[in-house]
Motif scaffolding. Structure first.
Motif, PDB file in Angstrom:
ATOM      1  N   ARG A   1       1.367   8.811  -6.600  1.00 55.03           N
ATOM      2  CA  ARG A   1       1.685  10.241  -6.472  1.00 55.03           C
ATOM      3  C   ARG A   1       2.792  10.639  -7.427  1.00 55.03           C
ATOM      4  NH1 ARG A   1       2.853  11.475  -0.784  1.00 55.03           N
ATOM      5  NH2 ARG A   1       3.527  13.464  -1.639  1.00 55.03           N
ATOM      6  N   LEU A   2       3.818   9.802  -7.546  1.00 53.62           N
ATOM      7  CA  LEU A   2       4.904  10.097  -8.478  1.00 53.62           C
ATOM      8  C   LEU A   2       4.389  10.144  -9.918  1.00 53.62           C
ATOM      9  CD1 LEU A   2       7.942  10.585  -8.894  1.00 53.62           C
ATOM     10  CD2 LEU A   2       8.224   8.087  -9.003  1.00 53.62           C
TER      11      LEU A   2
ATOM     12  N   ARG B   1       0.841  -1.200   0.000  1.00 54.49           N
ATOM     13  CA  ARG B   1       0.000   0.000   0.000  1.00 54.49           C
ATOM     14  C   ARG B   1       0.881   1.257   0.000  1.00 54.49           C
ATOM     15  NH1 ARG B   1      -5.009   0.486   0.446  1.00 54.49           N
ATOM     16  NH2 ARG B   1      -5.287  -1.617   1.229  1.00 54.49           N
ATOM     17  N   ALA B   2       1.950   1.247   0.798  1.00 53.47           N
ATOM     18  CA  ALA B   2       2.868   2.389   0.840  1.00 53.47           C
ATOM     19  C   ALA B   2       3.559   2.566  -0.515  1.00 53.47           C
ATOM     20  CB  ALA B   2       3.890   2.200   1.956  1.00 53.47           C
ATOM     21  N   VAL B   3       3.982   1.467  -1.126  1.00 47.26           N
ATOM     22  CA  VAL B   3       4.625   1.515  -2.440  1.00 47.26           C
ATOM     23  C   VAL B   3       3.676   2.109  -3.474  1.00 47.26           C
ATOM     24  CG1 VAL B   3       5.453   0.059  -4.345  1.00 47.26           C
ATOM     25  CG2 VAL B   3       6.251  -0.362  -1.997  1.00 47.26           C
ATOM     26  N   VAL B   4       2.453   1.607  -3.504  1.00 45.66           N
ATOM     27  CA  VAL B   4       1.484   2.071  -4.501  1.00 45.66           C
ATOM     28  C   VAL B   4       1.123   3.535  -4.262  1.00 45.66           C
ATOM     29  CG1 VAL B   4      -0.885   1.759  -5.338  1.00 45.66           C
ATOM     30  CG2 VAL B   4       0.619  -0.230  -5.042  1.00 45.66           C
ATOM     31  N   GLU B   5       0.949   3.909  -3.018  1.00 46.14           N
ATOM     32  CA  GLU B   5       0.604   5.303  -2.722  1.00 46.14           C
ATOM     33  C   GLU B   5       1.688   6.259  -3.235  1.00 46.14           C
ATOM     34  OE1 GLU B   5      -0.691   8.260   0.932  1.00 46.14           O
ATOM     35  OE2 GLU B   5      -0.198   6.173   1.368  1.00 46.14           O
ATOM     36  N   VAL B   6       2.930   5.963  -2.941  1.00 46.96           N
ATOM     37  CA  VAL B   6       4.031   6.814  -3.415  1.00 46.96           C
ATOM     38  C   VAL B   6       4.120   6.742  -4.941  1.00 46.96           C
ATOM     39  CG1 VAL B   6       6.538   7.121  -3.409  1.00 46.96           C
ATOM     40  CG2 VAL B   6       5.327   6.705  -1.270  1.00 46.96           C
ATOM     41  N   GLY B   7       3.975   5.555  -5.505  1.00 46.94           N
ATOM     42  CA  GLY B   7       4.056   5.402  -6.957  1.00 46.94           C
ATOM     43  C   GLY B   7       2.985   6.178  -7.697  1.00 46.94           C
TER      44      GLY B   7
ATOM     45  N   VAL C   1       1.315  11.005 -10.966  1.00 48.78           N
ATOM     46  CA  VAL C   1       0.389  12.107 -11.286  1.00 48.78           C
ATOM     47  C   VAL C   1       0.838  13.470 -10.775  1.00 48.78           C
ATOM     48  CG1 VAL C   1      -1.597  10.558 -11.470  1.00 48.78           C
ATOM     49  CG2 VAL C   1      -1.119  11.665  -9.286  1.00 48.78           C
ATOM     50  N   ASP C   2       1.677  13.501  -9.756  1.00 46.97           N
ATOM     51  CA  ASP C   2       2.129  14.767  -9.175  1.00 46.97           C
ATOM     52  C   ASP C   2       3.550  14.596  -8.639  1.00 46.97           C
ATOM     53  OD1 ASP C   2       2.158  17.378  -8.207  1.00 46.97           O
ATOM     54  OD2 ASP C   2       1.012  16.880  -6.398  1.00 46.97           O
ATOM     55  N   PRO C   3       4.517  14.426  -9.536  1.00 49.83           N
ATOM     56  CA  PRO C   3       5.856  14.034  -9.104  1.00 49.83           C
ATOM     57  C   PRO C   3       6.515  14.989  -8.112  1.00 49.83           C
ATOM     58  CG  PRO C   3       5.819  14.526 -11.461  1.00 49.83           C
ATOM     59  CD  PRO C   3       4.415  14.558 -10.984  1.00 49.83           C
ATOM     60  N   VAL C   4       6.237  16.264  -8.202  1.00 45.55           N
ATOM     61  CA  VAL C   4       6.909  17.204  -7.294  1.00 45.55           C
ATOM     62  C   VAL C   4       6.420  17.056  -5.861  1.00 45.55           C
ATOM     63  CG1 VAL C   4       7.431  18.857  -9.121  1.00 45.55           C
ATOM     64  CG2 VAL C   4       5.333  19.122  -7.785  1.00 45.55           C
ATOM     65  N   SER C   5       5.304  16.362  -5.661  1.00 46.63           N
ATOM     66  CA  SER C   5       4.788  16.195  -4.298  1.00 46.63           C
ATOM     67  C   SER C   5       5.492  15.074  -3.535  1.00 46.63           C
ATOM     68  CB  SER C   5       3.283  15.935  -4.331  1.00 46.63           C
ATOM     69  OG  SER C   5       3.011  14.619  -4.793  1.00 46.63           O
TER      70      SER C   5
END
Length: 194
Positions: free
Chosen positions: A131-132, A123-129, A134-138
């Protein structure tokens, strides 16, 4: 009814491809029973096809301490869904079904990964992925550290970013070329092979 074209760009017949691509495509078709349309769509630019497949293989065809092959495919499905890439959701969804041995997980991840039955680590991997994607600067160093806290190694953390980046490229290329998913992908991992 006629089949939709595989690409808006030239599709080179297998016999006209360089020998190394012919061999690879034949091996893939023999193993899976069909040639994925993305192979045919990329082949008209042999050097780029080789580079794409080499990076794909280096990132996706391994299990590491923090990312199994199934985990890697789940990441592809989630980020491809965020990028509205039907081809990659369908094709890699089939690989999730096969590698995770779960007929439902890919569909759950594609529709809403937040409700899918993922481990806290995945879940942590997918959440960060996502975000990267669709909104990489976040995405910050804190998110990378959080992944390490879930047992990912430095190499695993790199792989998360590299997989998301590779499939952002792939998502956009199949959109650009209008590559449809092969019908065969829809049944893989759902129906026993004959």
């Amino acid at each position: 009814m006629t089949e939709p074209p595989i690409s808006r760009f030239p599709v080179v017949p297998l016999a006209e491809l360089p020998p190394d691509l012919q061999a690879r495509f034949t091996e893939v078709a023999d193993k899976s029973g069909f040639l994925p349309n993305v192979f045919a769509a990329l082949a008209w630019r042999p050097d780029e096809a080789r580079a794409f497949f080499a990076l794909h293989d280096a990132l996706m065809d391994k299990d590491t301490p923090g990312l199994t092959q199934a985990d890697r495919e789940v990441l592809v499905v989630a980020t491809s869904a965020a990028n509205s890439c039907l081809y990659c959701v369908v094709a890699h969804g089939a690989l999730v079904r096969i590698r995770a041995r779960d007929r439902y997980l890919a569909d759950q991840v594609a529709v809403d990964w937040r409700k899918a039955p993922l481990s806290p680590r995945l879940r942590a991997v997918v959440e960060v992925g996502v975000r990267l994607a669709v909104d990489p600067v976040s995405v910050t160093a804190q998110e990378q550290d959080a992944l390490r806290g879930h047992g990912l190694t430095q190499d695993d953390v790199w792989d998360v970013g590299a997989i998301v980046a590779l499939f952002a490229l792939s998502n956009r290329l199949v959109h650009w070329a209008a590559v449809p998913p092969n019908e065969e992908f829809h049944l893989l991992g759902r129906v026993p092979r004959s």
